[in-house]
Design a protein around this motif. Structure first.
Motif, PDB file in Angstrom:
ATOM      1  N   ALA A  82       0.824  -1.208   0.000  1.00 16.62           N
ATOM      2  CA  ALA A  82       0.000   0.000   0.000  1.00 16.62           C
ATOM      3  C   ALA A  82       0.857   1.256   0.000  1.00 16.62           C
ATOM      4  CB  ALA A  82      -0.931  -0.006   1.211  1.00 16.62           C
ATOM      5  N   VAL A  83       1.927   1.260   0.792  1.00 17.15           N
ATOM      6  CA  VAL A  83       2.796   2.436   0.862  1.00 17.15           C
ATOM      7  C   VAL A  83       3.628   2.558  -0.410  1.00 17.15           C
ATOM      8  CG1 VAL A  83       4.679   3.522   2.124  1.00 17.15           C
ATOM      9  CG2 VAL A  83       2.852   2.369   3.381  1.00 17.15           C
ATOM     10  N   ALA A  84       4.110   1.454  -0.913  1.00 12.90           N
ATOM     11  CA  ALA A  84       4.937   1.485  -2.125  1.00 12.90           C
ATOM     12  C   ALA A  84       4.147   1.927  -3.349  1.00 12.90           C
ATOM     13  CB  ALA A  84       5.555   0.109  -2.361  1.00 12.90           C
ATOM     14  N   ALA A  85       2.828   1.789  -3.314  1.00 18.01           N
ATOM     15  CA  ALA A  85       2.007   2.170  -4.460  1.00 18.01           C
ATOM     16  C   ALA A  85       1.862   3.679  -4.609  1.00 18.01           C
ATOM     17  CB  ALA A  85       0.625   1.525  -4.334  1.00 18.01           C
ATOM     18  N   GLN A  86       2.201   4.429  -3.572  1.00 17.18           N
ATOM     19  CA  GLN A  86       2.079   5.884  -3.643  1.00 17.18           C
ATOM     20  C   GLN A  86       3.215   6.485  -4.485  1.00 17.18           C
ATOM     21  OE1 GLN A  86      -0.549   7.594  -2.327  1.00 17.18           O
ATOM     22  NE2 GLN A  86      -1.309   5.524  -1.820  1.00 17.18           N
ATOM     23  N   ALA A 122       9.316   0.545   2.147  1.00 16.06           N
ATOM     24  CA  ALA A 122       8.501   0.641   0.940  1.00 16.06           C
ATOM     25  C   ALA A 122       8.800   1.920   0.177  1.00 16.06           C
ATOM     26  CB  ALA A 122       7.021   0.572   1.309  1.00 16.06           C
ATOM     27  N   ILE A 123       8.928   3.044   0.889  1.00 18.52           N
ATOM     28  CA  ILE A 123       9.214   4.325   0.226  1.00 18.52           C
ATOM     29  C   ILE A 123      10.615   4.313  -0.372  1.00 18.52           C
ATOM     30  CG2 ILE A 123       9.472   6.808   0.595  1.00 18.52           C
ATOM     31  CD1 ILE A 123       7.386   6.579   2.830  1.00 18.52           C
ATOM     32  N   VAL A 124      11.581   3.881   0.430  1.00 11.18           N
ATOM     33  CA  VAL A 124      12.982   3.866  -0.024  1.00 11.18           C
ATOM     34  C   VAL A 124      13.152   2.942  -1.224  1.00 11.18           C
ATOM     35  CG1 VAL A 124      15.311   3.167   0.623  1.00 11.18           C
ATOM     36  CG2 VAL A 124      13.932   4.544   2.197  1.00 11.18           C
ATOM     37  N   ASP A 125      12.564   1.762  -1.172  1.00 16.51           N
ATOM     38  CA  ASP A 125      12.701   0.807  -2.281  1.00 16.51           C
ATOM     39  C   ASP A 125      12.095   1.356  -3.560  1.00 16.51           C
ATOM     40  OD1 ASP A 125      13.919  -0.862  -0.506  1.00 16.51           O
ATOM     41  OD2 ASP A 125      12.225  -2.251  -0.299  1.00 16.51           O
ATOM     42  N   ARG A 126      10.946   2.015  -3.464  1.00 12.62           N
ATOM     43  CA  ARG A 126      10.321   2.571  -4.671  1.00 12.62           C
ATOM     44  C   ARG A 126      11.228   3.636  -5.300  1.00 12.62           C
ATOM     45  NH1 ARG A 126       4.845   3.643  -6.875  1.00 12.62           N
ATOM     46  NH2 ARG A 126       5.064   5.472  -8.240  1.00 12.62           N
ATOM     47  N   LEU A 127      11.746   4.536  -4.485  1.00 14.48           N
ATOM     48  CA  LEU A 127      12.597   5.606  -5.017  1.00 14.48           C
ATOM     49  C   LEU A 127      13.898   5.046  -5.571  1.00 14.48           C
ATOM     50  CD1 LEU A 127      11.993   8.301  -2.257  1.00 14.48           C
ATOM     51  CD2 LEU A 127      11.131   8.332  -4.591  1.00 14.48           C
ATOM     52  N   ARG A 128      14.433   4.033  -4.915  1.00 15.06           N
ATOM     53  CA  ARG A 128      15.693   3.443  -5.395  1.00 15.06           C
ATOM     54  C   ARG A 128      15.481   2.719  -6.714  1.00 15.06           C
ATOM     55  NH1 ARG A 128      18.766   0.539  -0.837  1.00 15.06           N
ATOM     56  NH2 ARG A 128      16.826  -0.674  -0.825  1.00 15.06           N
TER      57      ARG A 128
END
Length: 737
Positions: A82-86, A122-128
Motif C-alpha cells: 500500500a505504501v509502495a504504491a504511492q 517501501a518508500i525507499v525501495d520505490r525511489l531506489r
C-alpha cells in the motif's frame, strides 16, 4: 504533480482532545469545506492555499496533514504494498531527507516501530528502483514527513505539512514550571469570548500568569497577528509540490495585518505573578513575540489583585491557569489561594468575566463563586475544566443582599434548600458537564413544584418552575403565595432576572354549570410577548438542542431521559435506528452523534416534526440519512409490518401513558396496549437487535406474556438529579431470546 492551487484536496487537522468543535469552527472561518469532526482531529477539504493559511493562522491545531489515501490492509506485506504504491517521487527527491511517523496497530502489525520500518522500506525501495538513489532518514530537518495511522484494518497515508507541532509558535523559549501549551491557551481565550471583549475595548488580566502564554495569545488575537509568523519553518517548505509564490503572498498579507494591528490602540493586557523569577521568563517571551508595548507583567500576589488604575480600564476578562496540586497536601495548601482569588474578584472586579482553568475543579468551588459555564478540556493527559464566572457589580451584590433580607422566613427556608441542592446536585452536574438538570423536586412538601435549570450554549441561565397540583384542602390564595415565595427564592439564589424564570402554574377552574373540575397549566404566551422570552439552544453531550420554556407545556427535552439518550448513543454506532413517538427527536440526535448509519423518527405532531428538523439542522444531520415521518405511530407500525419495511438494529419506543388525540384512529392506553406495541416493534428488529421501551406510568406493570416471549431487562437509567423520584419513568431492554 499538483499543478493548480485550486485543486480540491483532503486534509486532517489534529488538535488536543476537547478542542474539535472550536477547531472545526476556526477551519470553517478560514475557508474549509466538507468539515467532519473526529476525536482529537478534524477532516476537511480545500485547495493547497487553504492548507498554507491553516498552518499560518490556526491558533488551535497541532498539525495540518495532506491525506493521500486510506487503504485496507491486513499484514505487513499489505502495508508494504500500500505504501509502495504511492507516487513518492512526486513528493521527495530520491536524495532527500525523510522522516516517518507511524501510530496504531492491528492483529498482525502489533508494534508501531515495526510498522514504521516496513513503511520506510517501501518508500525507499520505490525511489531506489526508479532513480538508483535513496533518501536518508532524518528526524531533525526532514524534507518530507510521512504520517501513517493504522486503526484495525484501515491505514491512513498522509504528508505532514506543518513540520514541528503548530502549538510551538516560536516566541516561547522560556517556560514556567507547569507550562500551558499555546493552542490550549488560545482555546481558553476563545471559550471565554475574548475576541468580542477585546473588540469592545475590554481588558485582559492574568493574576497568575507564569511565563505569560495566555497574555501573549490574547494580545496576538487582539492585534490580528497570525500565530505562525514567528516560526522558523514549516514542513511543506521543502516538499516538491510546495508553491512558494502562493505561500509568500499569504505570509506577506499576514505581516501587513500584523503591522496594522499593532498600530491600533489595544486594550489593557496585564499579568501578575508572586514569583519574580518566572516573570523573567514571561518578559523574555513577550519580547520575542514583539509585544513589549502591548503586554506588561509585574510581581504581585493574588491578595493584592486590583484593576489597574493608571488609565481608564473597561471591564473585561480575568483569565488564569492557577496551580492545582497533584498531592493531597498541595491541594490543601492551595485552597486559600483559590479562596483569596475569589475574594479579590468579588471585591474588585464587579462587571467583569472571570475564567479559571484547573485540573482540580473542586478547588474552583473554593473561590466562593458560582460558574455560569463549564467546559471540559484536557491539559495534556489531565482532564480539566474551564470555569467561567460573571462577577456581579457591587450594586448588584447589595441588591441581592437586600433581596435576601426581604425574603419571608418561609421563602428563606426554600432558598436554603436550593443552596444545599446546588452544593450537591449542582456540583455533580458541573463535574459531569451537564448543563440542564433538576435542582428541586418538591423537597419541601408545602412547596410542591419541580425546578429545572437550563444553561444555554451562550452561558445564560434559565429556571423552569412547574407547580404541582395542590390538594383541594389548600386555600387557592395560600397556594399562590407559596408559589411566589418559591419563585423569589429561585431568583435570589440563582441571581437571575424575572425574565429568565418560566412558571407553569396549575390553577383550579370551573366548568360549565359551575362545577369545579380538574386543573391545568396556565399558558404563558402573553408573558413571553411581554418579556421577549424566546427559544434558545442548550448542549447535551455535544449535541445542541432547542429549548422553549414558555410556549408549550413541555420544554423540548425530557431531562429524566438524559441517561436513556446517553445509553442509546452508546449503542448506536453502525446501526439503523427507529425512534417512535419521537417528540423533538433529541434521542435521534444523540444516536446520530453516536454513529448510527440511518434513522427514522416518527411523530404525528407537525409542531414536533418542525422542532425535530431544527434540531437536525443545528447538528448538521443529513436529512436523507435521518428521516422524519409525520404519522400516527400506531398506524405506522401496522403499515410497516404489512409492507415488510427494512428492519432496524435499535428501536426506541417511548409512548405517552394515555392518548386520545383527534389525529389517532383509536385511544392509546399504555398499560393495556404495550404488549401489542412491543410485539410490533420486535417484528421490525433485525437479528440481534434491541428495543428500548420507556413510559412514565408510575403504576406500570410489564405483561407476563412479554417476559415469557422475549428477553426483558429493566434498565436502571436514572441520574442523580431524579433519584428523589425513582418512579418518574420505566425503561426496559427487550431482545429476542
Amino acid at each position: 504533480m499538483i499543478e493548480q492551487s485550486t485543486e480540491n484536496l483532503a486534509f486532517t487537522a489534529t488538535c488536543p482532545k476537547g478542542l474539535e468543535g472550536l477547531l472545526a469552527e476556526e477551519l470553517r472561518e478560514l475557508g474549509a469545506a466538507d468539515i467532519r469532526e473526529q476525536p482529537a482531529a478534524v477532516y476537511f477539504s480545500g485547495p493547497l492555499v487553504l492548507a498554507y493559511r491553516c498552518c499560518l493562522w490556526s491558533r488551535l491545531a497541532n498539525r495540518i496533514m495532506l491525506r493521500l489515501q486510506q487503504v485496507r490492509i491486513g499484514d505487513a506485506e499489505d502495508l508494504y504494498r500500500a505504501v509502495a504504491a504511492q507516487p513518492w517521487e512526486q513528493h521527495i527527491s530520491p536524495s532527500g531527507k525523510l522522516w516517518l511517523q507511524f501510530s496504531g496497530t492491528n492483529r498482525e502489525i502489533r508494534n508501531s516501530q515495526f510498522g514504521a520500518q516496513k513503511a520506510k522500506d517501501a518508500i525507499v525501495d520505490r525511489l531506489r528502483r526508479q532513480s538508483g538513489a535513496r533518501p536518508v532518514v532524518d528526524k531533525q530537518s526532514p524534507d518530507l514527513t510521512v504520517a501513517l495511522r493504522l486503526h484495525r484494518d484501515k491505514l491512513d497515508i498522509a504528508i505532514d505539512l506543518s513540520g514541528d507541532s503548530l502549538h510551538r509558535r516560536g516566541y516561547r523559549t522560556h517556560i514556567g514550571a507547569a507550562p500551558l501549551k499555546e493552542n490550549l491557551a488560545a482555546a481558553l481565550l476563545l471559550r471565554a469570548g475574548w475576541p468580542k471583549i477585546a473588540e469592545a475595548g475590554g481588558a485582559l488580566l492574568d493574576p497568575m500568569c507564569g511565563s505569560g502564554t495566555i497574555l501573549i495569545e490574547g494580545a496576538m488575537m487582539a492585534a490580528d497577528i497570525a500565530p505562525g509568523l514567528l516560526r522558523e519553518s514549516f514542513g511543506f517548505e521543502r516538499w516538491l509540490n510546495h508553491q512558494s509564490d502562493i505561500w509568500n503572498q499569504i505570509r506577506e498579507e499576514a505581516l501587513e495585518r500584523r503591522r496594522r494591528g499593532l498600530e491600533r490602540e489595544l486594550p489593557e493586557i496585564r499579568g501578575y505573578d508572586a514569583d519574580a523569577k518566572v516573570l523573567f521568563a514571561a518578559e523574555a517571551n513577550i519580547a520575542r513575540a514583539g509585544l513589549e508595548r502591548q503586554v506588561r507583567v509585574s510581581c504581585r500576589p493574588v491578595a493584592a489583585l486590583k484593576v489597574p488604575s493608571h488609565r481608564e480600564i473597561k471591564p473585561g476578562l480575568v483569565l488564569t491557569n492557577p496551580p492545582y496540586g497533584e498531592r493531597l497536601g498541595e491541594q490543601e495548601a492551595l485552597r486559600e489561594t483559590y479562596a483569596e482569588l475569589g475574594r479579590q474578584l468579588k471585591s474588585e472586579f464587579g462587571g467583569w468575566l472571570a475564567g479559571i482553568f484547573t485540573g482540580n475543579p473542586e478547588l474552583g468551588y473554593e473561590t466562593g463563586l458560582r460558574s455560569h459555564k463549564q467546559y471540559q478540556l484536557y491539559n495534556g493527559s489531565i482532564p480539566s475544566q474551564l470555569l467561567l464566572f460573571h462577577i456581579l457589580e457591587q450594586s448588584a451584590d447589595k441588591a441581592a443582599e437586600e433581596g435576601a433580607r426581604k425574603l419571608s422566613a418561609e421563602a428563606e427556608m426554600v432558598a436554603n434548600r436550593l443552596r444545599k441542592n446546588l452544593r450537591t446536585v449542582g456540583k455533580w452536574a458541573q463535574k459531569n458537564g451537564i448543563d440542564c438538570y433538576r435542582l428541586y423536586d418538591a423537597d419541601l412538601p408545602e412547596y410542591a413544584a419541580a425546578i429545572d435549570l437550563y444553561r444555554s450554549v451562550d452561558g445564560q441561565l434559565f429556571a423552569h418552575v412547574q407547580e404541582y397540583r395542590a390538594p383541594a384542602s389548600i386555600d387557592e390564595s395560600k397556594a399562590r403565595g407559596r408559589l411566589r415565595d418559591l419563585v423569589r427564592a429561585v431568583q435570589q439564589v440563582l441571581e437571575i432576572p424575572q425574565r429568565s424564570v418560566s412558571i407553569k402554574e396549575r390553577r383550579r377552574h370551573s366548568h360549565k354549570g359551575g362545577q369545579k373540575g380538574g386543573s391545568q397549566y396556565q399558558k404563558q404566551a402573553q408573558l413571553q410577548k411581554q418579556t421577549g422570552a424566546a427559544a434558545f439552544w442548550v448542549s447535551e453531550y455535544g449535541a445542541e438542542l432547542e429549548i422553549d420554556l414558555w410556549t408549550y407545556l413541555d420544554t423540548g427535552l425530557f431531562l429524566d431521559h438524559r441517561p436513556v439518550r446517553r445509553y442509546l448513543r452508546e449503542q448506536a454506532r453502525g446501526k439503523k435506528f427507529l425512534n417512535l413517538f419521537c417528540y423533538t427527536a433529541s434521542a435521534t440526535v444523540q444516536a446520530a452523534l453516536g454513529g448510527c448509519v440511518q434513522s427514522t423518527s416518527v411523530d404525528m405532531s407537525k409542531t414536533y416534526q418542525a422542532w425535530s428538523a431544527r434540531n437536525f439542522r443545528r447538528n448538521n444531520m443529513d436529512p436523507y440519512q435521518h428521516q422524519l415521518v409525520e404519522a400516527d405511530c400506531l398506524q405506522w407500525l401496522t403499515s410497516a409490518q404489512q409492507n415488510r419495511r427494512a428492519h432496524y438494529d435499535l428501536i426506541f419506543l417511548d409512548p405517552p401513558s394515555f392518548s386520545n388525540s383527534a389525529k389517532m384512529r383509536g385511544v392509546l392506553d399504555i398499560q393495556r396496549d404495550h404488549a401489542t406495541l412491543i410485539r410490533q416493534c420486535m417484528a421490525l428488529l433485525a437479528p440481534g437487535g434491541t428495543l428500548v421501551f420507556s413510559n412514565n406510568l408510575r403504576s406500570f406493570q410489564m405483561d407476563e406474556s412479554v417476559k415469557t416471549e422475549f428477553s426483558v431487562e429493566n434498565l436502571p437509567l436514572l441520574d442523580k438529579d431524579f433519584q428523589r423520584n425513582p418512579k418518574i419513568h420505566n425503561v426496559w431492554k427487550v431482545q429476542s431470546k
